[in-house]
Design a protein around this motif. Structure first.
Motif, PDB file in Angstrom:
ATOM      1  N   MET A   1     -29.669 -37.736   5.861  1.00 35.72           N
ATOM      2  CA  MET A   1     -29.046 -38.701   6.737  1.00 35.72           C
ATOM      3  C   MET A   1     -27.777 -38.091   7.311  1.00 35.72           C
ATOM      4  N   GLU A   2     -27.556 -38.359   8.583  1.00 34.15           N
ATOM      5  CA  GLU A   2     -26.332 -37.923   9.245  1.00 34.15           C
ATOM      6  C   GLU A   2     -25.490 -39.148   9.559  1.00 34.15           C
ATOM      7  N   ILE A   3     -24.176 -39.040   9.320  1.00 34.89           N
ATOM      8  CA  ILE A   3     -23.245 -40.142   9.547  1.00 34.89           C
ATOM      9  C   ILE A   3     -22.198 -39.688  10.553  1.00 34.89           C
ATOM     10  N   LYS A   4     -22.027 -40.463  11.635  1.00 37.29           N
ATOM     11  CA  LYS A   4     -20.991 -40.193  12.633  1.00 37.29           C
ATOM     12  C   LYS A   4     -20.090 -41.416  12.707  1.00 37.29           C
ATOM     13  N   ILE A   5     -18.786 -41.175  12.684  1.00 34.75           N
ATOM     14  CA  ILE A   5     -17.821 -42.268  12.706  1.00 34.75           C
ATOM     15  C   ILE A   5     -16.929 -42.121  13.930  1.00 34.75           C
ATOM     16  N   GLN A   6     -16.735 -43.237  14.634  1.00 42.38           N
ATOM     17  CA  GLN A   6     -15.795 -43.264  15.747  1.00 42.38           C
ATOM     18  C   GLN A   6     -15.165 -44.638  15.792  1.00 42.38           C
ATOM     19  N   GLY A   7     -14.080 -44.740  16.500  1.00 40.47           N
ATOM     20  CA  GLY A   7     -13.448 -46.038  16.635  1.00 40.47           C
ATOM     21  C   GLY A   7     -11.946 -45.935  16.689  1.00 40.47           C
ATOM     22  N   ASN A   8     -11.318 -47.106  16.614  1.00 36.80           N
ATOM     23  CA  ASN A   8      -9.862 -47.191  16.640  1.00 36.80           C
ATOM     24  C   ASN A   8      -9.395 -47.971  15.421  1.00 36.80           C
ATOM     25  N   ASP A   9      -8.172 -48.456  15.475  1.00 39.25           N
ATOM     26  CA  ASP A   9      -7.606 -49.133  14.309  1.00 39.25           C
ATOM     27  C   ASP A   9      -8.373 -50.383  13.892  1.00 39.25           C
ATOM     28  N   SER A  10      -8.837 -51.162  14.860  1.00 40.07           N
ATOM     29  CA  SER A  10      -9.467 -52.427  14.501  1.00 40.07           C
ATOM     30  C   SER A  10     -10.994 -52.389  14.502  1.00 40.07           C
ATOM     31  N   GLU A  11     -11.593 -51.424  15.226  1.00 40.94           N
ATOM     32  CA  GLU A  11     -13.054 -51.370  15.318  1.00 40.94           C
ATOM     33  C   GLU A  11     -13.559 -49.993  14.907  1.00 40.94           C
ATOM     34  N   THR A  12     -14.547 -49.984  14.034  1.00 42.16           N
ATOM     35  CA  THR A  12     -15.163 -48.736  13.596  1.00 42.16           C
ATOM     36  C   THR A  12     -16.654 -48.798  13.886  1.00 42.16           C
ATOM     37  N   ILE A  13     -17.161 -47.756  14.544  1.00 47.59           N
ATOM     38  CA  ILE A  13     -18.588 -47.656  14.828  1.00 47.59           C
ATOM     39  C   ILE A  13     -19.146 -46.498  14.008  1.00 47.59           C
ATOM     40  N   ILE A  14     -20.162 -46.803  13.218  1.00 39.87           N
ATOM     41  CA  ILE A  14     -20.801 -45.787  12.380  1.00 39.87           C
ATOM     42  C   ILE A  14     -22.243 -45.649  12.831  1.00 39.87           C
ATOM     43  N   SER A  15     -22.600 -44.444  13.244  1.00 42.26           N
ATOM     44  CA  SER A  15     -23.967 -44.164  13.691  1.00 42.26           C
ATOM     45  C   SER A  15     -24.696 -43.417  12.589  1.00 42.26           C
ATOM     46  N   LEU A  16     -25.892 -43.893  12.271  1.00 48.47           N
ATOM     47  CA  LEU A  16     -26.703 -43.273  11.228  1.00 48.47           C
ATOM     48  C   LEU A  16     -27.979 -42.710  11.826  1.00 48.47           C
ATOM     49  N   SER A  17     -28.408 -41.582  11.291  1.00 46.04           N
ATOM     50  CA  SER A  17     -29.715 -41.049  11.679  1.00 46.04           C
ATOM     51  C   SER A  17     -30.452 -40.625  10.419  1.00 46.04           C
ATOM     52  N   GLY A  18     -31.767 -40.743  10.469  1.00 48.10           N
ATOM     53  CA  GLY A  18     -32.580 -40.368   9.310  1.00 48.10           C
ATOM     54  C   GLY A  18     -32.960 -41.558   8.470  1.00 48.10           C
ATOM     55  N   ARG A  19     -32.814 -41.383   7.148  1.00 47.83           N
ATOM     56  CA  ARG A  19     -33.256 -42.386   6.186  1.00 47.83           C
ATOM     57  C   ARG A  19     -32.077 -42.910   5.371  1.00 47.83           C
ATOM     58  N   LEU A  20     -32.045 -44.229   5.167  1.00 48.91           N
ATOM     59  CA  LEU A  20     -31.069 -44.843   4.277  1.00 48.91           C
ATOM     60  C   LEU A  20     -31.848 -45.319   3.060  1.00 48.91           C
ATOM     61  N   ASP A  21     -31.750 -44.545   1.982  1.00 45.96           N
ATOM     62  CA  ASP A  21     -32.553 -44.819   0.796  1.00 45.96           C
ATOM     63  C   ASP A  21     -31.725 -44.592  -0.468  1.00 45.96           C
ATOM     64  N   THR A  22     -32.392 -44.495  -1.591  1.00 51.99           N
ATOM     65  CA  THR A  22     -31.722 -44.333  -2.885  1.00 51.99           C
ATOM     66  C   THR A  22     -30.858 -43.077  -2.935  1.00 51.99           C
ATOM     67  N   LEU A  23     -31.295 -42.029  -2.275  1.00 52.46           N
ATOM     68  CA  LEU A  23     -30.540 -40.774  -2.286  1.00 52.46           C
ATOM     69  C   LEU A  23     -29.359 -40.786  -1.341  1.00 52.46           C
ATOM     70  N   THR A  24     -29.475 -41.451  -0.211  1.00 51.25           N
ATOM     71  CA  THR A  24     -28.419 -41.396   0.799  1.00 51.25           C
ATOM     72  C   THR A  24     -27.471 -42.595   0.768  1.00 51.25           C
ATOM     73  N   SER A  25     -27.857 -43.693   0.153  1.00 47.98           N
ATOM     74  CA  SER A  25     -26.987 -44.873   0.080  1.00 47.98           C
ATOM     75  C   SER A  25     -25.642 -44.590  -0.582  1.00 47.98           C
ATOM     76  N   PRO A  26     -25.598 -43.854  -1.699  1.00 50.49           N
ATOM     77  CA  PRO A  26     -24.302 -43.555  -2.305  1.00 50.49           C
ATOM     78  C   PRO A  26     -23.383 -42.763  -1.363  1.00 50.49           C
ATOM     79  N   GLN A  27     -23.961 -41.862  -0.582  1.00 47.37           N
ATOM     80  CA  GLN A  27     -23.173 -41.080   0.371  1.00 47.37           C
ATOM     81  C   GLN A  27     -22.555 -42.005   1.422  1.00 47.37           C
TER      82      GLN A  27
END
Length: 103
Positions: A1-27
């Motif tokens: 899974m790839e995680i990209k974070i962007q945003g400002n002080d009040s708003e955060t946008i997190i883009s995910l790609s791939g799979r969100l599962d038992t292995l990647t959820s903790p990350q």
């Protein structure tokens, strides 16, 4: 899974790609916990799932926790750009009616 974070002080946008599962959820949990803790002013958390093609029960549990966390802070948690397969899982589990999901 790839995680990209962007945003400002009040708003955060997190883009995910791939799979969100038992292995990647903790990350993802670690990244989000750190981001929210570092920025107490975050009032809007947006998760962009345009490139995410699978979510397991561990991923669903994490999203529900995020929803509750943001709600307790009087903030908003929005999920955007959900692929049909993932949206089906939200609807089957009933989370589609709990979480704020935008097409």
């Amino acid at each position: 899974m790839e995680i990209k974070i962007q945003g400002n002080d009040s708003e955060t946008i997190i883009s995910l790609s791939g799979r969100l599962d038992t292995l990647t959820s903790p990350q993802l949990n670690e990244v989000l916990t750190r981001k929210i803790a570092d920025n107490d002013d975050t009032s809007s958390l947006i998760l962009d799932l345009k490139d995410m093609d699978y979510i397991s029960s561990a991923g669903l549990r994490l999203l529900l926790q995020l929803h509750k966390n943001m709600e307790s802070r009087n903030g908003t948690f929005t999920i955007r750009n959900v692929q049909a397969e993932v949206k089906d899982i939200f609807n089957i589990t009933g989370l589609g009616s709990i979480l704020n999901i935008e097409s």
